[in-house]
Design a protein around this motif. Structure first.
Motif, short mmCIF file in Angstrom:
data_model
loop_
_atom_site.label_atom_id
_atom_site.label_comp_id
_atom_site.label_asym_id
_atom_site.label_seq_id
_atom_site.Cartn_x
_atom_site.Cartn_y
_atom_site.Cartn_z
N HIS A 8 3.37 60.31 -1.07
CA HIS A 8 4.13 60.40 -2.38
C HIS A 8 5.06 58.55 -2.62
CE1 HIS A 8 8.00 60.36 -4.56
NE2 HIS A 8 7.20 61.61 -5.14
N PRO A 9 4.16 57.08 -3.38
CA PRO A 9 4.86 56.55 -3.56
C PRO A 9 6.40 56.15 -3.39
CG PRO A 9 4.72 57.34 -5.73
CD PRO A 9 4.41 58.42 -4.87
N SER A 10 7.48 57.12 -3.61
CA SER A 10 8.62 56.81 -3.09
C SER A 10 9.00 56.71 -1.17
CB SER A 10 9.82 57.45 -3.71
OG SER A 10 9.66 59.40 -2.84
N GLY A 11 8.08 57.29 -1.06
CA GLY A 11 7.87 57.73 0.81
C GLY A 11 8.80 57.91 1.37
N ARG A 12 8.89 58.42 2.75
CA ARG A 12 10.19 58.97 2.97
C ARG A 12 10.98 59.20 3.37
NH1 ARG A 12 6.82 57.01 7.07
NH2 ARG A 12 8.35 56.35 8.55
N PRO A 13 11.81 60.21 3.04
CA PRO A 13 13.13 60.39 3.01
C PRO A 13 14.25 59.56 4.35
CG PRO A 13 12.89 62.34 3.84
CD PRO A 13 11.67 62.22 3.26
N SER A 14 15.73 59.33 4.08
CA SER A 14 16.16 58.35 5.10
C SER A 14 16.20 60.04 6.96
CB SER A 14 17.01 57.89 5.58
OG SER A 14 17.77 58.98 4.51
N CYS A 15 15.96 59.76 7.85
CA CYS A 15 16.12 60.89 8.00
C CYS A 15 16.55 60.22 9.97
CB CYS A 15 15.06 61.49 8.24
SG CYS A 15 15.20 62.79 9.85
N SER A 16 17.29 60.52 10.18
CA SER A 16 18.36 60.26 11.65
C SER A 16 17.45 60.10 12.78
CB SER A 16 19.51 61.58 11.78
OG SER A 16 18.74 62.61 12.75
N THR A 17 18.27 59.71 14.11
CA THR A 17 17.08 59.02 14.19
C THR A 17 17.04 59.70 15.44
OG1 THR A 17 16.78 56.21 13.79
CG2 THR A 17 16.24 56.64 16.21
N PRO A 18 16.94 59.75 16.73
CA PRO A 18 15.34 60.21 16.74
C PRO A 18 14.60 61.38 15.32
CG PRO A 18 15.32 61.42 18.76
CD PRO A 18 16.68 60.36 18.14
N CYS A 19 13.43 60.73 14.88
CA CYS A 19 12.96 61.51 13.92
C CYS A 19 10.77 61.52 13.30
CB CYS A 19 13.75 61.48 12.36
SG CYS A 19 13.29 62.12 11.48
N GLY A 20 10.88 62.47 13.61
CA GLY A 20 9.59 62.37 13.81
C GLY A 20 8.35 61.99 14.38
N ASP A 21 7.51 61.35 14.63
CA ASP A 21 6.33 60.98 15.64
C ASP A 21 6.28 59.95 15.24
OD1 ASP A 21 5.14 60.45 18.38
OD2 ASP A 21 3.01 62.06 17.28
N TYR A 22 6.87 58.55 15.98
CA TYR A 22 5.94 57.30 15.68
C TYR A 22 5.29 57.13 16.82
CZ TYR A 22 9.24 57.20 12.17
OH TYR A 22 10.37 57.23 11.37
#
Length: 199
Positions: free
Chosen positions: A185-199
């Motif tokens: 999606h062109p707008s990208g991911r929403p903001s998310c509290s840290t840590p979030c997801g897998d970088y």
């Protein structure tokens, strides 16, 4: 030229109105995507409710696509033979990966196996093969554990009208419910509290 530009703008407006976007390549590079089911045009989603597969799992389902929903973003990593899909939303306790097992979940039909998220680990239940379909921009996800294909159904929906996701035996001519599209999606991911997801 003006007529061509008008036609192009109309096509773009139609695509936006339908909630679609230019799809990424069938098996794109490592990155964050929303995964759209080809039959329902809804997105693979998760939340922190316990899945029908039991404790230590979170529910996975199809819901209307919404780029502002952190639980609809998945990070593809690996290669077409062995990939993992980790969710962007950590639900306060680590990184959650798309997982499956070889048993029929509560409420699932005969011949279907459970799909859910579980804490990221090094297990076959979290490994998937990404199989390009004949149709451009469409893939199948095959479980390393069972060899079955991830699919979805509107039968026996979860509360709130969301659809069940499961794995089932695949075929030579897969139905649209077995097919998925990557949506960057062109707008990208929403903001998310840290840590979030897998970088």
């Amino acid at each position: 030229m003006k007529r061509l530009l008008t036609a192009v703008l109309a096509a773009v407006a139609t695509a936006v109105a339908l909630g679609s976007a230019a799809p990424a390549a069938a098996a794109p590079a490592t990155g964050w995507y929303m995964l759209v089911n080809d039959s329902y045009n809804w997105c693979l989603s998760t939340n922190e409710q316990t899945s029908p597969s039991g404790s230590g799992t979170h529910r996975v389902y199809l819901a209307a696509c919404n780029p502002k929903t952190a639980g609809q973003w998945w990070r593809l990593s690996g290669n077409s033979t062995s990939s993992s899909l980790t969710n962007y939303q950590n639900f306060g306790s680590g990184v959650w990966s798309l997982s499956n097992n070889a048993s029929t979940p509560s409420g699932g039909g005969a011949g279907t196996y459970g799909v859910y998220t579980s804490l990221k680990s090094n297990t076959q239940g979290q490994e998937w093969s990404v199989i390009d379909d004949v149709a451009e921009h469409k893939v199948r996800f095959a479980s390393w554990l069972s060899g079955k294909i991830m699919s979805a159904t509107h039968n026996s929906p979860f509360s709130g009208g969301t659809y069940r996701v499961y794995t089932a035996t695949g075929g030579v001519n897969p139905p649209p419910a077995h097919l998925w599209r990557f949506w960057a999606h062109p707008s990208g991911r929403p903001s998310c509290s840290t840590p979030c997801g897998d970088y």
